[in-house]
Design a protein around this motif. Structure first.
Motif, short mmCIF file in Angstrom:
data_model
loop_
_atom_site.label_atom_id
_atom_site.label_comp_id
_atom_site.label_asym_id
_atom_site.label_seq_id
_atom_site.Cartn_x
_atom_site.Cartn_y
_atom_site.Cartn_z
N VAL A 38 0.84 -1.20 0.00
CA VAL A 38 0.00 0.00 0.00
C VAL A 38 0.87 1.25 0.00
O VAL A 38 0.61 2.23 -0.72
CB VAL A 38 -0.95 -0.01 1.21
CG1 VAL A 38 -1.69 1.32 1.33
CG2 VAL A 38 -1.94 -1.16 1.11
N SER A 39 1.95 1.23 0.81
CA SER A 39 2.87 2.36 0.86
C SER A 39 3.60 2.52 -0.47
O SER A 39 3.79 3.65 -0.96
CB SER A 39 3.88 2.15 1.99
OG SER A 39 4.83 3.19 2.03
N LEU A 40 4.02 1.40 -1.07
CA LEU A 40 4.70 1.47 -2.37
C LEU A 40 3.78 2.03 -3.44
O LEU A 40 4.22 2.79 -4.31
CB LEU A 40 5.19 0.07 -2.76
CG LEU A 40 6.32 -0.53 -1.93
CD1 LEU A 40 6.55 -1.98 -2.32
CD2 LEU A 40 7.60 0.28 -2.11
N LYS A 41 2.52 1.66 -3.38
CA LYS A 41 1.56 2.17 -4.37
C LYS A 41 1.44 3.68 -4.27
O LYS A 41 1.40 4.38 -5.30
CB LYS A 41 0.19 1.52 -4.17
CG LYS A 41 -0.84 1.96 -5.19
CD LYS A 41 -2.16 1.24 -5.03
CE LYS A 41 -3.17 1.68 -6.08
NZ LYS A 41 -4.46 0.96 -5.96
N ALA A 42 1.40 4.21 -3.06
CA ALA A 42 1.32 5.66 -2.89
C ALA A 42 2.54 6.34 -3.48
O ALA A 42 2.44 7.39 -4.14
CB ALA A 42 1.17 6.00 -1.41
N GLY A 43 3.72 5.75 -3.26
CA GLY A 43 4.94 6.32 -3.82
C GLY A 43 4.95 6.28 -5.35
O GLY A 43 5.37 7.24 -6.01
N LEU A 44 4.49 5.18 -5.92
CA LEU A 44 4.43 5.07 -7.38
C LEU A 44 3.42 6.04 -7.97
O LEU A 44 3.64 6.61 -9.06
CB LEU A 44 4.08 3.64 -7.78
CG LEU A 44 5.20 2.61 -7.59
CD1 LEU A 44 4.65 1.19 -7.70
CD2 LEU A 44 6.30 2.84 -8.62
N GLU A 45 2.31 6.26 -7.28
CA GLU A 45 1.33 7.23 -7.76
C GLU A 45 1.92 8.64 -7.75
O GLU A 45 1.61 9.45 -8.63
CB GLU A 45 0.07 7.16 -6.90
CG GLU A 45 -0.77 5.90 -7.17
CD GLU A 45 -1.93 5.75 -6.21
OE1 GLU A 45 -1.91 6.42 -5.15
OE2 GLU A 45 -2.86 4.98 -6.51
N ASP A 46 2.76 8.94 -6.77
CA ASP A 46 3.46 10.23 -6.75
C ASP A 46 4.37 10.36 -7.98
O ASP A 46 4.43 11.42 -8.62
CB ASP A 46 4.28 10.38 -5.48
CG ASP A 46 3.42 10.62 -4.25
OD1 ASP A 46 2.24 10.99 -4.41
OD2 ASP A 46 3.93 10.42 -3.12
N CYS A 47 5.08 9.29 -8.30
CA CYS A 47 5.97 9.31 -9.47
C CYS A 47 5.17 9.49 -10.76
O CYS A 47 5.55 10.26 -11.65
CB CYS A 47 6.78 8.01 -9.54
SG CYS A 47 7.96 7.79 -8.19
#
Length: 326
Positions: A38-47
């Motif tokens: 879930v945390s990785l998904k948030a980071g990828l959405e920022d990218c």
């Protein structure tokens, strides 16, 4: 130092207890990895947001230091260059009549081709693929299956690593300048262009620049370390008639240009090489490289580096508990 179990138990019971402990630890780790995803998904959405057209335009200066050879700017929106003006003063390429420089402007005509940065397109696609991997891992796949999650983490790591590499640049993502002319046109159109007899509608259809880029100038854009890099080359066909040389090593045309204030043609690593550019054998008489750091691309690459590290640590932890560690 050694560890003993007290009170003592049989070897068979000890093995069962170890297996139960590992199973409990694996179950706990798989639950924890769902939170990590879930945390990785948030980071990828920022990218993805940083590469999205919704973020607005980034205008970057592209000018040579301590010279007037290259002066200009480009405006990037998402993966596309939507605007740009670059003035070139090249010793090896004659100037148009009554002009002080070659001006290359991105055409604003609605029929003009789009100037797209392939590396940014690749990075965006890889980020989207990474988001798909996470969605499969959390919603449609078996989150309790360690082998499945291990495979998904490996795929996620590869995608994130390649997305970061696309922004960093390198031979796997940067195409050679002679293979990808910005203003690609078919041969008969180039022949017509030499006599300037084609209509403005035809020019708009095949040209990114307005007015068109001279055939003896190569304009090449790429991404390197999250910066927009422009390489400009002054070209000469290998079958061009030789210019009379002087003891200075410059032809008559070059000596006149230098006398009028242009820079003397510099030496560079491609000076003795020949290339096939637009179906013609050419030599690179002159080469300039300028770059401008793009803050949004730099932020995206930094985030991808952090995500890559996080996925690597998650893979290592899961492999350890699964007994796959080398």
């Amino acid at each position: 130092m050694s560890t003993h179990v007290w009170p003592p138990i049989s070897q068979e019971d000890l093995i069962k207890e170890e297996e139960a402990t590992l199973a409990a630890e694996l179950e706990w780790l798989l639950d924890t990895l769902q939170e990590t995803l879930v945390s990785l998904k948030a980071g990828l959405e920022d990218c993805a947001s940083l590469l999205s057209p919704d973020k607005g335009a980034s205008t970057l200066a592209l000018s040579s230091l301590r010279s007037e050879n290259v002066k200009g700017f480009v405006t990037r929106v998402g993966t596309r260059i939507i605007k740009g003006d670059v003035n070139l003063k090249l010793t090896s390429v004659p100037l148009p009549r009554n002009a002080t420089s070659h001006k290359l402007s991105i055409s604003q005509q609605p029929q003009a081709p789009t100037l797209t940065l392939d590396q940014l397109t690749a990075a965006r696609n890889l980020i989207n693929a990474s988001l798909d991997v996470i969605d499969v891992s959390t919603w449609t796949g078996d989150a309790k299956n360690a082998d499945f999650i291990s495979g998904q983490l490996r795929l996620l790591f590869d995608n994130v690593q390649e997305a970061k590499q696309a922004l960093k640049g390198g031979p796997n993502f940067q195409k050679s300048w002679w293979e990808t002319p910005v203003d690609e046109a078919v041969s008969f159109m180039r022949a017509i262009a030499r006599f300037a007899s084609y209509s403005s509608d035809m020019r708009v259809y095949i040209q990114i620049f307005d007015p068109p880029c001279p055939p003896t100038i190569s304009f090449h854009l790429a991404i390197s370390d999250a910066a927009i890099v422009l390489e400009v080359r002054g070209l000469e066909p290998t079958d061009a008639p030789p210019h009379p040389e002087s003891i200075t090593g410059l032809g008559i045309r070059d000596r006149v240009a230098v006398a009028l204030g242009a820079s003397k043609i510099q030496t560079h690593e491609e000076l003795d090489d020949t290339f096939t550019y637009r179906d013609m054998e050419v030599r690179v008489k002159e080469k300039y490289r300028v770059q401008s750091q793009d803050p949004r691309l730099l932020s995206a690459m930094a985030k991808l580096s952090a995500l890559e590290h996080s996925v690597a640590m998650s893979r290592k932890a899961l492999d350890t508990v699964m007994g796959k560690e080398d």
